[in-house]
Scaffold this active site. Structure first.
Site, PDB file in Angstrom:
ATOM      1  N   HIS A  61      -5.789  35.192  35.969  1.00 30.65           N
ATOM      2  CA  HIS A  61      -4.838  36.274  36.232  1.00 30.65           C
ATOM      3  C   HIS A  61      -5.540  37.556  35.784  1.00 30.65           C
ATOM      4  O   HIS A  61      -6.312  37.538  34.827  1.00 30.65           O
ATOM      5  CB  HIS A  61      -3.564  36.165  35.385  1.00 30.65           C
ATOM      6  CG  HIS A  61      -2.794  34.890  35.516  1.00 30.65           C
ATOM      7  ND1 HIS A  61      -3.117  33.750  34.826  1.00 30.65           N
ATOM      8  CD2 HIS A  61      -1.679  34.583  36.211  1.00 30.65           C
ATOM      9  CE1 HIS A  61      -2.238  32.803  35.118  1.00 30.65           C
ATOM     10  NE2 HIS A  61      -1.358  33.271  35.953  1.00 30.65           N
ATOM     11  N   ASP A 112      -5.450  38.095  32.084  1.00 28.56           N
ATOM     12  CA  ASP A 112      -6.204  37.159  31.226  1.00 28.56           C
ATOM     13  C   ASP A 112      -7.558  37.752  30.886  1.00 28.56           C
ATOM     14  O   ASP A 112      -8.056  37.619  29.771  1.00 28.56           O
ATOM     15  CB  ASP A 112      -6.533  35.838  31.951  1.00 28.56           C
ATOM     16  CG  ASP A 112      -5.344  35.103  32.485  1.00 28.56           C
ATOM     17  OD1 ASP A 112      -4.252  35.273  31.925  1.00 28.56           O
ATOM     18  OD2 ASP A 112      -5.520  34.344  33.464  1.00 28.56           O
TER      19      ASP A 112
HETATM   20  C1  XLS Z   1       2.626  28.322  35.372  1.00 29.18           C
HETATM   21  C2  XLS Z   1       1.724  28.321  36.517  1.00 29.18           C
HETATM   22  C3  XLS Z   1       0.649  29.381  36.466  1.00 29.18           C
HETATM   23  C4  XLS Z   1      -0.026  29.535  37.800  1.00 29.18           C
HETATM   24  C5  XLS Z   1      -0.790  30.786  37.982  1.00 29.18           C
HETATM   25  O1  XLS Z   1       3.386  27.396  35.120  1.00 29.18           O
HETATM   26  O2  XLS Z   1       1.156  27.061  36.644  1.00 29.18           O
HETATM   27  O3  XLS Z   1      -0.274  29.090  35.479  1.00 29.18           O
HETATM   28  O4  XLS Z   1      -0.865  28.455  38.063  1.00 29.18           O
HETATM   29  O5  XLS Z   1      -0.005  31.913  37.800  1.00 29.18           O
END
Ligand code: XLS
Ligand code: NI
Ligand code: NI
Length: 440
Positions: A104, A107
């Site tokens: 993201h 991140d």
């Molecule tokens: C959360 C989601 C997230 C997505 C990406 O539960 O899995 O991590 O994979 O935003």
């Protein structure tokens, strides 16, 4: 790019040593170059590490703060720290021998005091990511934007009742797409985050769904305008953090995409723990996406059968990985998608080496699942049993129905003449299950 100090001291490149090795920092089954159905394992599996769990996960839970010991984390959420963290992340990716990572926007780079500052931070980190990608050949499987942590997204982003939350999210995704494009990302993921509701009384569901579709269309339009040709994915999840999320499961997402004419541009990114939260098995979600032509990529993890939450554990169950790989092979593979470990080490597994144990175990579990699935397909016993079960459809009557040449009237005539249908055949579930266990 300076010469960074080694973060994972004493751990070298993880190699394939075969099932007999005593070395736990080695692969027993994942042999990147080994051919399965004529294709190297690395190209079947296309493993990716999740930046958020591996490098931003702290081990915090609602009952206590983070526990992770990460000696390189000396500088909080600063830009300098974000840049050093990229060096650490690539040391890990290289030592593990994976081809991909996912992130993201927030991140990898800290959110600034304004959108412009956040964008500048992201650009600086993108430069560093690009340098490491060029040096190592490691690629971005997909990028995404965090549209759920900041307070402005308290009611959702694209589905917020507050228009400027929508507008800010649009600006954020625009930038995330540009960064993903610049890094040569193979895809871009939409995961709802808070796109859903806590209470239907205060929610205009139709309006929110329309807004979500408009948002996705703007993202697709912008991607095309900048020349991004990667695959878009929609990641289903029924709940958490919201009580209900609009991307509930694969069937719901496919219906949404078709309703709004987005189906040509978006496939599914299917996560195991989300499937189980929706009351499905992962195999069901993969099968349904596959038969509809929406199988894109997977977020590999597993839940805990005793905990009804998205625990995001590393997958180690060979039966599960066999089901997943069998279905993926059946539908012709995942590329340009891959297997992203959207999984976190337990709060109690707080040492850096645990990140290696976790990923090695997940990779080996999938490599084994791949080998078993390929053996099942080569042998064909399951396929033959399945064909036997549907054998009556190979009769002239069955073929005529499947060809659209029969009607209620003609079928009534046939059954009136016969008086009763032919006896049903046994389902043989236990036989199927026993045959599958012969490969494990
Ligand atoms: C959360 C989601 C997230 C997505 C990406 O539960 O899995 O991590 O994979 O935003
Ligand atoms: Ni996920
Ligand atoms: Ni998840």
């Amino acid at each position: 790019m300076g010469q960074a100090a080694e973060a994972f001291v004493g751990i070298g490149r993880i190699g394939f040593e075969g099932p007999a090795t005593k070395n736990m920092l080695a692969f027993r089954h994942y042999d990147a170059e080994a051919l399965v159905e004529g294709k190297p394992m690395r190209d079947h599996l296309r493993f990716a590490v999740s930046y958020w769990h591996a490098f931003r996960g702290t081990g915090g839970d609602p009952f206590g703060p983070g526990t992770m010991i990460r000696p390189w984390e000396t500088d909080g959420d600063s830009l300098a720290m974000a840049l050093r963290r990229v060096d650490v992340a690539f040391e890990f990716l290289e030592k593990l021998g994976v081809g991909f990572y996912c992130f993201h926007d927030r991140d990898v780079a800290p959110e600034g005091a304004s959108l412009a500052e956040s964008n500048r931070n992201l650009d600086a980190v993108t430069d560093r990511l690009a340098e490491h990608q060029a040096r190592t050949g490691i690629k971005l499987l997909w990028g995404t934007a965090n549209l759920f942590s900041n307070r402005r997204y308290v009611h959702g982003a694209a589905t917020s009742p507050n228009v400027e939350s929508f507008a800010f999210a649009a600006a954020q995704v625009k930038k995330a797409l540009e960064v993903t494009h610049r890094l040569g990302g193979a895809g871009y993921v939409f995961w709802g985050g808070r796109e859903g509701y806590q209470c239907l009384w205060n929610t205009d569901m139709k309006r929110e769904l329309d807004h979500l579709a408009a948002f996705m269309q703007m993202a697709i339009d912008h991607a095309r305008a900048i020349g991004f040709t990667g695959q878009f994915y929609f990641e289903p999840k029924p709940r958490e953090p919201m009580k209900h999320q609009y991307d509930f499961d694969v069937a719901t997402c496919v219906n949404f995409l078709r309703t709004y004419g987005l189906e040509k541009h978006v496939k599914m990114n299917i996560e195991t723990n989300h499937a189980t939260l929706a009351g499905h098995e992962m195999q069901h979600e993969l099968e349904y996406a596959g038969l509809q032509g929406f199988l894109g990529s997977i977020d590999a993890n597993t839940g805990d059968t005793l905990v009804g939450w998205d625990t995001d554990q590393f997958p180690t169950n060979i039966y599960l990985t066999t089901q997943v790989m069998y279905t993926i092979l059946k539908y012709g593979g995942l590329a340009p998608g891959g297997i992203n470990f959207d999984a976190k080490v337990r709060r109690e597994s707080f040492e850096p080496v645990d990140l290696f144990h976790a990923h090695i175990g997940g990779m080996d579990a999938f490599a084994r699942g791949l080998k078993i699935a390929a053996a099942m397909r080569a042998d064909g016993a399951i396929q033959r049993l399945l064909e036997e079960r549907y054998a009556s459809w190979k009769s002239p009557l069955g073929e005529r129905i499947e060809a659209g040449q029969e009607s209620f009237a003609s079928l009534e005539k046939a059954m009136l003449a016969q008086g009763e249908a032919a006896a049903c055949t046994s389902g043989r579930q236990e036989l199927f299950e026993n045959v599958i266990n012969t490969y494990l």
